[in-house]
Scaffold this motif. Structure first.
Motif, PDB file in Angstrom:
ATOM      1  N   ARG A 118     -67.390  17.726 -26.999  1.00  0.00           N
ATOM      2  CA  ARG A 118     -66.794  19.062 -26.869  1.00  0.00           C
ATOM      3  C   ARG A 118     -67.397  19.829 -25.695  1.00  0.00           C
ATOM      4  NH1 ARG A 118     -68.219  22.214 -30.826  1.00  0.00           N
ATOM      5  NH2 ARG A 118     -66.517  23.659 -30.426  1.00  0.00           N
ATOM      6  N   PRO A 119     -66.547  20.276 -24.741  1.00  0.00           N
ATOM      7  CA  PRO A 119     -67.065  21.024 -23.585  1.00  0.00           C
ATOM      8  C   PRO A 119     -67.873  22.253 -24.019  1.00  0.00           C
ATOM      9  CG  PRO A 119     -64.735  20.516 -23.282  1.00  0.00           C
ATOM     10  CD  PRO A 119     -65.081  20.090 -24.671  1.00  0.00           C
ATOM     11  N   GLU A 120     -67.503  22.819 -25.178  1.00  0.00           N
ATOM     12  CA  GLU A 120     -68.164  24.053 -25.633  1.00  0.00           C
ATOM     13  C   GLU A 120     -69.648  23.848 -25.916  1.00  0.00           C
ATOM     14  OE1 GLU A 120     -65.266  22.857 -26.820  1.00  0.00           O
ATOM     15  OE2 GLU A 120     -63.989  24.296 -25.749  1.00  0.00           O
ATOM     16  N   GLU A 121     -70.112  22.595 -25.986  1.00  0.00           N
ATOM     17  CA  GLU A 121     -71.546  22.345 -26.235  1.00  0.00           C
ATOM     18  C   GLU A 121     -72.356  22.451 -24.932  1.00  0.00           C
ATOM     19  OE1 GLU A 121     -72.344  21.964 -29.266  1.00  0.00           O
ATOM     20  OE2 GLU A 121     -70.679  20.967 -30.320  1.00  0.00           O
ATOM     21  N   ARG A 145     -77.016  15.115 -29.296  1.00  0.00           N
ATOM     22  CA  ARG A 145     -77.281  14.241 -30.437  1.00  0.00           C
ATOM     23  C   ARG A 145     -76.192  14.435 -31.488  1.00  0.00           C
ATOM     24  NH1 ARG A 145     -82.615  14.209 -34.225  1.00  0.00           N
ATOM     25  NH2 ARG A 145     -81.609  16.075 -35.055  1.00  0.00           N
ATOM     26  N   ARG A 146     -75.684  13.312 -31.988  1.00  0.00           N
ATOM     27  CA  ARG A 146     -74.568  13.403 -32.935  1.00  0.00           C
ATOM     28  C   ARG A 146     -75.078  13.682 -34.333  1.00  0.00           C
ATOM     29  NH1 ARG A 146     -71.975   7.823 -30.737  1.00  0.00           N
ATOM     30  NH2 ARG A 146     -71.008   8.652 -28.852  1.00  0.00           N
ATOM     31  N   PRO A 180     -80.263   5.808 -30.523  1.00  0.00           N
ATOM     32  CA  PRO A 180     -79.077   5.337 -31.237  1.00  0.00           C
ATOM     33  C   PRO A 180     -78.115   6.456 -31.604  1.00  0.00           C
ATOM     34  CG  PRO A 180     -80.964   5.372 -32.702  1.00  0.00           C
ATOM     35  CD  PRO A 180     -81.473   5.798 -31.348  1.00  0.00           C
ATOM     36  N   ASP A 181     -78.610   7.690 -31.604  1.00  0.00           N
ATOM     37  CA  ASP A 181     -77.779   8.773 -32.135  1.00  0.00           C
ATOM     38  C   ASP A 181     -77.086   9.567 -31.031  1.00  0.00           C
ATOM     39  OD1 ASP A 181     -80.118   9.652 -31.145  1.00  0.00           O
ATOM     40  OD2 ASP A 181     -80.792  10.727 -32.926  1.00  0.00           O
ATOM     41  N   VAL A 182     -77.048   9.008 -29.819  1.00  0.00           N
ATOM     42  CA  VAL A 182     -76.352   9.700 -28.733  1.00  0.00           C
ATOM     43  C   VAL A 182     -75.394   8.720 -28.067  1.00  0.00           C
ATOM     44  CG1 VAL A 182     -78.337  11.184 -28.305  1.00  0.00           C
ATOM     45  CG2 VAL A 182     -78.038   9.137 -26.938  1.00  0.00           C
ATOM     46  N   VAL A 207     -75.018  18.194 -31.979  1.00  0.00           N
ATOM     47  CA  VAL A 207     -73.598  18.514 -31.869  1.00  0.00           C
ATOM     48  C   VAL A 207     -72.828  17.721 -32.926  1.00  0.00           C
ATOM     49  CG1 VAL A 207     -73.794  18.795 -29.362  1.00  0.00           C
ATOM     50  CG2 VAL A 207     -73.046  16.614 -30.288  1.00  0.00           C
ATOM     51  N   ASP A 208     -71.597  18.146 -33.168  1.00  0.00           N
ATOM     52  CA  ASP A 208     -70.698  17.348 -34.006  1.00  0.00           C
ATOM     53  C   ASP A 208     -69.786  16.561 -33.088  1.00  0.00           C
ATOM     54  OD1 ASP A 208     -71.513  18.214 -36.607  1.00  0.00           O
ATOM     55  OD2 ASP A 208     -70.665  20.164 -36.099  1.00  0.00           O
ATOM     56  N   ARG A 209     -69.437  15.369 -33.526  1.00  0.00           N
ATOM     57  CA  ARG A 209     -68.507  14.561 -32.729  1.00  0.00           C
ATOM     58  C   ARG A 209     -67.186  14.461 -33.478  1.00  0.00           C
ATOM     59  NH1 ARG A 209     -68.291  10.866 -28.477  1.00  0.00           N
ATOM     60  NH2 ARG A 209     -67.172   8.923 -28.863  1.00  0.00           N
TER      61      ARG A 209
END
Ligand code: UDP
Ligand code: MG
Length: 315
Positions: free
Chosen positions: A109-112, A130-131, A161-163, A203-205
């Motif tokens: 998301r660009p907003e991040e 990070r997701r 692993p989380d990105v 962030v949320d994905r």
């Protein structure tokens, strides 16, 4: 003084580097949201879109968008070279002091970007997204989990692993990444290999806005194997190790047979165990040659020193 001012004004503060493959339905929305965000954080920004040989109307959309917005630049590959080569082309052409790496499908998301940029400006060279949560299929999550755990066991350095690709890097990091011209490339791996100071924001994905993932299971597996071979020599050593163990295993029955023949005058019989042994050894040898071959193939690709990609058009 005026010249200096002019130079300052023309300096691009932030670039977004985006690989595009069959994303015609998302591109306008992506550029709209990205521009709206980048405007708020930078005096001058740019969006670099690299069309990785799309089969849909992505390039036409890119041309349209570039016509409307001078801050967007488009590069069209002559064919599909793969996501990480397309990102490389975007990095080659990005001029910003900071560069955002992201997917085109709005899963990043660009907003991040503003909070990531803020962390970067506090002195980190790389800031990951990070997701915290991830709206991907179970198969995708599982395969990515297997890939990262195998990679991190085999490699001498760790990748997070989380990105994913989504991150901001500084000009300095970008300059280093584009110097690495190997054919088998996995951009997050190259960046993590350098080991610059890093931080992350959560962030949320979300799911893809439109279209579907370009990665089939076979494409994902290919990328996984390529990446592990590109960053680790351990499979080669594994072949040596297996050879060593198999050789050791052959000693006890060999000695037993020799002793039996010497003292009991009893020659060995039984072809079944012979065949089993032969097949086993043959298999191990082929496996080892296969592993060596994989590496030689990579060496062959790299010594040719072909350019990583061919550009057909630019806007
Ligand atoms: N992509 C690309 N070349 C390819 C495959 C994908 O440039 O051969 C781009 C795609 O347009 C998107 C990003 O790489 O911007 C991630 O692709 P996708 O969303 O299909 O992967 P996923 O999110 O499922 O990992
Ligand atoms: Mg995606």
């Amino acid at each position: 003084m005026n010249e200096e001012n002019a130079a300052c004004e023309s300096r691009v503060e932030i670039s977004a580097a985006v690989a595009v493959y069959n994303e015609e339905r998302i591109l306008p929305e992506l550029c709209r949201r990205l521009a709206a965000v980048l405007k708020t954080v930078a005096g001058r920004y740019e969006i670099v879109l690299v069309d990785d040989g799309s089969k849909d109307g992505s390039w036409k959309k890119i041309e349209e968008i570039c016509g409307d917005d001078p801050n967007v630049r488009g590069i069209k590959f002559s064919r599909n070279f793969g996501q990480h080569v397309a990102i490389t082309a975007a990095l080659d052409n990005a001029r910003g002091d900071y560069v955002v790496l992201m997917d085109a499908d709005l899963q990043d998301r660009p907003e991040e970007i503003p909070k990531m940029l803020e962390r970067c400006k506090q002195g980190f060279e790389v800031v990951y997204a990070r997701r915290r949560s991830r709206a991907d299929s179970a198969g995708k999550k599982l395969s990515s989990r297997i890939f990262y755990s195998v990679f991190n066991k085999l490699s001498s350095f760790q990748i997070r692993p989380d990105v994913g690709v989504f991150r901001i890097i500084t000009r300095r990091v970008c300059n280093h990444v584009v110097q690495m011209r190997e054919q088998a490339r996995f951009i997050p791996g190259l960046i993590d290999w350098m080991g610059f100071s890093s931080d992350y924001v959560d962030v949320d994905r979300p799911e893809r806005e439109a279209g579907e993932t370009q990665y089939t299971l076979s494409k994902l597996m290919k990328l996984g194997v390529e990446t592990i071979i590109a960053f680790s020599n351990l499979p080669l050593r594994l072949a040596t190790g297996i050879g060593f163990i198999v050789t050791l295993l052959s000693f006890p029955p060999g000695i037993y047979l020799i002793l039996k023949w010497l003292f009991l005058g009893d020659a060995a019989t039984g072809w079944a165990c012979l065949i089993a042994g032969m097949l086993f050894l043959g298999g191990v040898q082929l496996l080892a040659i296969g592993i060596v071959g994989e590496y030689i193939g990579r060496i062959y690709m790299d010594v040719k020193q072909r350019p990583l990609y061919v550009v057909e058009k630019r806007t």
